[in-house]
Design an enzyme around this catalytic site. Structure first.
Site, PDB file in Angstrom:
ATOM      1  CB  SER A   1      -0.878   0.002   1.241  1.00 14.46           C
ATOM      2  OG  SER A   1      -0.062   0.173   2.373  1.00 14.46           O
ATOM      3  CE  LYS A   2      -0.296   6.597  -3.888  1.00 13.59           C
ATOM      4  NZ  LYS A   2      -1.627   6.771  -4.434  1.00 13.59           N
ATOM      5  NE  ARG A   3       0.311   3.897   7.999  1.00 12.14           N
ATOM      6  CZ  ARG A   3      -0.305   3.260   8.943  1.00 12.14           C
ATOM      7  NH1 ARG A   3      -1.588   3.017   8.827  1.00 12.14           N
ATOM      8  NH2 ARG A   3       0.343   2.882  10.002  1.00 12.14           N
TER       9      ARG A   3
ATOM     10  CB  ALA B   1       5.017   6.326   3.184  1.00 14.75           C
TER      11      ALA B   1
END
Ligand code: GLU
Length: 496
Positions: free
Chosen positions: A255-257, A260
């Site tokens: 996921s994007k999270r 990151a």
């Protein structure tokens, strides 16, 4: 491989280039190069909704960074262009019409509302959701009339209702499905643009592609692609579906999270980040080559030329490969150590410059051999070796206190060491080590205490390249100045 292979990398410009795409591109490149064939870059941009501006540029610079240069593509041209699918709309329409006229595809006028109802009903009845083939038997004359009147429509493939379809994957062997379980897939959307299924099959044929290497997310629609080739009467390419990558924490897409969070740890699945994080393209190539392929059970160091020589589709492994970042660190270390002093100096110099240091090339060439063994990523050169380029380093006063000693005992050591260093002709290994060891012997302090203090004074770091080699590069005047500063700081502490 006996015959020259024509292999294409066919990314959709929908986001950042990740490891999976890079690996596919690399295997394409290897097959093309080792057979004396061509590596083709084809941009699959028919899905306007998912198009991301700048993605194509990022893609090209990522591939160039890895050294995976293409022989044909949108920027370099070639005999089989255009190489951007958005510029090939008419070609697909022509072939879609051919399928319709020969009875292998049909126009479908069902509205989104109708399709939704069909799906809901199928859901209620616990049936597999798929198109109910409402328009399958419309006559072509009637369909053409409705199109003329401006009715919105798509084109669907007329999947046989009975029998079985067998397609052959190079890694997995034959895959057989019951046609009755398949859908009448859309091959041209209502905006007139072909979907991947038709566009890729047509392009692979027209571009004379011999091997299709792609991700295993295409396995479910693989039978359709085989059927399309057969409906046209075309020879199929060799199909190769690669293993999936598992994110380090388990299954599924990152996921994007999660991406990151990963980046905060100095790791990333995106090429553009790996470059800035200080990874070498050689290491990334080596790492991803081995995610799904191996030469044997022990050879691990490969550069691109080795891979061109040794890579073989026969040794692909279809099992999922977990992304293992400690392996990337390992390979980065190996490839950093494989560089010549000159090469590594050129690679790390920008890091110092970007951080405002003035870099003397001769000094840098002396530093490289003593830090080369210790770098994991290129940017490690900063915390590790910046002290060489600073006029002054100022350690925390407390950090100068030697292990298990007081501030005044440490001050005593610092003063003694300063005196010894001042008395020497220079601070090289040969000149300085023996006098320092004699002092340790005579004073009764431990080597770790004395050298620890000296290291902190000279580098303001707890970990550094070898101490005497470092002092030699820094030179006597600077070492003396830094020792004087240490004495001053310790004096401040012991008087407090
Ligand atoms: N455009 C497709 C993708 O990005 C390409 C698949 C293929 O290589 O055929 O997934």
């Amino acid at each position: 491989m006996k015959n020259p292979a024509r292999v294409r990398f066919a990314p959709s410009p929908t986001g950042h280039v990740h490891l999976g795409s890079a690996r596919t591109a690399m295997y394409d490149y290897l097959i093309a190069k080792q057979s004396g064939g061509q590596f083709v870059l084809r941009i699959e941009d028919t899905d306007q909704k998912r198009y991301v501006k700048g993605a194509e540029e990022e893609l090209m610079s990522g591939l160039h960074w890895l050294g995976l240069d293409w022989d044909e593509g949108p920027d370099v041209g070639g005999e089989y262009g255009p190489y951007r699918q958005s510029e090939r709309k008419e070609i697909y329409q022509k072939y879609a019409r051919q399928l319709i006229e020969q009875g292998d595809a049909y126009y479908c006028f069902c509205t989104p509302e109708r399709l939704k109802e069909v799906r809901e009903k199928q859901n209620q009845e616990k049936q597999q959701p798929r198109y109910d083939r409402h328009c399958r038997d419309l006559s072509l004359a009637e369909a053409d009339q409705r199109i003329k009147e401006g009715e919105s429509h798509v084109v669907r493939f007329k999947t046989p209702l009975t029998g079985k379809t067998t397609v052959h994957d190079y890694v997995r062997g034959d895959i057989t499905v019951d046609n009755a379980l398949l859908d009448d897939y859309i091959i041209v959307k209502s905006d007139g643009l072909a979907l991947y299924h038709l566009a890729a099959v047509v392009d692979d044929h027209l571009m004379k592609i011999t091997h299709v290497i792609r991700g295993s997310e295409w396995l479910p629609t693989f039978p359709l692609h085989g059927m399309l080739h057969r409906a046209f009467g075309w020879q199929e390419p060799v199909w190769v579906h690669l293993s999936v990558f598992l994110k380090p924490s388990g299954k599924g897409k990152m996921s994007k999270r999660e991406s990151a969070d990963l980046l905060k740890d100095g790791k990333s699945i995106f090429l553009k980040d790996l470059k800035t994080l200080g990874y070498l393209p050689e290491a990334v190539n080596n790492w991803i080559a081995l995610m799904g392929w191996s030469l044997d059970d022990h050879t691990e160091f490969f550069n691109l030329e080795d891979l061109v020589q040794h890579f073989s589709l026969d040794r692909l492994n279809p099992s999922p490969a977990a992304i293992n970042f400690s392996k990337l660190d390992h390979f980065n270390g190996l490839h950093i150590r494989n560089k010549s002093v000159e090469e590594l100096a050129t690679l790390i110099k920008p890091y110092f410059l970007q951080n405002g240091y003035e870099v003397d090339d001769e000094k840098l060439r002396k530093i490289v051999p003593i830090i080369q063994e210790r770098l994991v990523t290129l940017d490690d050169c900063l915390p590790f070796a910046s002290f060489f380029f600073k006029d002054e380093v100022v350690p925390e006063a407390e950090s100068l206190i030697a292990k298990k000693l007081t501030a005044s005992e440490s001050l005593k050591i610092a003063e003694d060491v300063l005196k010894i260093l001042e008395s020497l002709p220079d601070v090289s290994h040969e000149a300085a080590e023996q006098p320092m060891r004699d002092y340790i012997e005579a004073s009764g302090y431990k080597a770790g205490q004395v050298f620890g203090l000296l290291r902190t004074a000279v580098t303001a770091q707890e970990v550094s390249p070898p101490l005497f080699e470092s002092m030699e590069i820094i030179g006597k005047p600077t070492v003396i100045r830094r020792m004087e500063k240490a004495v001053e700081l310790l004096r401040g502490l012991s008087e407090a």
